[in-house]
Design a protein around this motif. Structure first.
Motif, PDB file in Angstrom:
ATOM      1  N   ASN A 250       5.646   7.695  -5.681  1.00 36.85           N
ATOM      2  CA  ASN A 250       5.089   6.880  -6.768  1.00 36.85           C
ATOM      3  C   ASN A 250       3.821   6.131  -6.378  1.00 36.85           C
ATOM      4  N   GLY A 251       3.632   5.868  -5.087  1.00 35.67           N
ATOM      5  CA  GLY A 251       2.412   5.214  -4.629  1.00 35.67           C
ATOM      6  C   GLY A 251       2.507   3.705  -4.555  1.00 35.67           C
ATOM      7  N   ALA A 252       1.359   3.083  -4.384  1.00 38.44           N
ATOM      8  CA  ALA A 252       1.244   1.648  -4.093  1.00 38.44           C
ATOM      9  C   ALA A 252       1.726   0.761  -5.233  1.00 38.44           C
ATOM     10  N   LEU A 253       2.156  -0.445  -4.846  1.00 38.98           N
ATOM     11  CA  LEU A 253       2.406  -1.522  -5.804  1.00 38.98           C
ATOM     12  C   LEU A 253       1.239  -2.493  -5.701  1.00 38.98           C
TER      13      LEU A 253
ATOM     14  N   PRO B 230       0.816  -1.214   0.000  1.00 44.52           N
ATOM     15  CA  PRO B 230       0.000   0.000   0.000  1.00 44.52           C
ATOM     16  C   PRO B 230       0.850   1.265   0.000  1.00 44.52           C
ATOM     17  N   ALA B 231       0.242   2.355  -0.439  1.00 45.09           N
ATOM     18  CA  ALA B 231       0.893   3.670  -0.377  1.00 45.09           C
ATOM     19  C   ALA B 231       0.798   4.147   1.067  1.00 45.09           C
ATOM     20  N   ASP B 232       1.880   4.005   1.792  1.00 44.21           N
ATOM     21  CA  ASP B 232       1.898   4.272   3.231  1.00 44.21           C
ATOM     22  C   ASP B 232       3.164   5.055   3.552  1.00 44.21           C
ATOM     23  N   ASN B 233       3.047   6.082   4.361  1.00 42.91           N
ATOM     24  CA  ASN B 233       4.220   6.900   4.686  1.00 42.91           C
ATOM     25  C   ASN B 233       5.049   6.346   5.828  1.00 42.91           C
ATOM     26  N   ALA B 234       4.584   5.272   6.489  1.00 43.68           N
ATOM     27  CA  ALA B 234       5.351   4.650   7.574  1.00 43.68           C
ATOM     28  C   ALA B 234       5.961   3.319   7.141  1.00 43.68           C
TER      29      ALA B 234
END
Length: 126
Positions: free
Chosen positions: A76-79, A48-52
């Motif tokens: 770039n965001g989630a895979l 997921p697109a997560d900053n942690a």
């Protein structure tokens, strides 16, 4: 007609596999001068697109970063499982010269890891 010239795109796949720790690994030896045209990352599970909890990749030629990927929401965001995602290529640093060795740098933060991942690099020789 030559098969190995500036009109033909070449492609290699670097098997990154399942990583749960930072790593620097050889990606490609440049047998001729070349220009990296694109790089994509593919993973066998969702990240997921997560900053942690995130992963980062850099394709480097010496200290120059040719391409990068960061799964944080602000980058770039989630895979998505089994879907390729383009890395950001720096056009000013995308040329590598004969004898260069490109290196892939993987970095992760938090409780995240890769599952059967691969990196695809496409390039043209000069």
């Amino acid at each position: 007609m030559a098969l190995n010239n500036a009109n033909n795109t070449h492609c290699i796949v670097v098997n990154v596999s399942s990583l749960t720790a930072d790593l620097e690994m050889p990606a490609m030896y440049c047998y001729k001068d070349l220009t990296v045209e694109g790089v994509a990352v593919q993973n066998g599970a969702n990240i997921p697109a997560d900053n942690a909890n995130y992963v980062k990749f850099h394709l480097k030629n010496g200290s120059d970063i040719i391409a990068s990927f960061d799964s944080r929401a602000s980058a770039n965001g989630a895979l998505v499982n089994q879907e390729g995602k383009l890395m950001t290529v720096d056009a000013e640093k995308s040329t590598a010269f004969k004898g260069s060795s490109l290196v892939l740098v993987y970095d992760e933060e938090g409780s995240i890891g890769l599952t059967n991942a691969s990196i695809t690099i496409w390039y043209k020789t000069k």
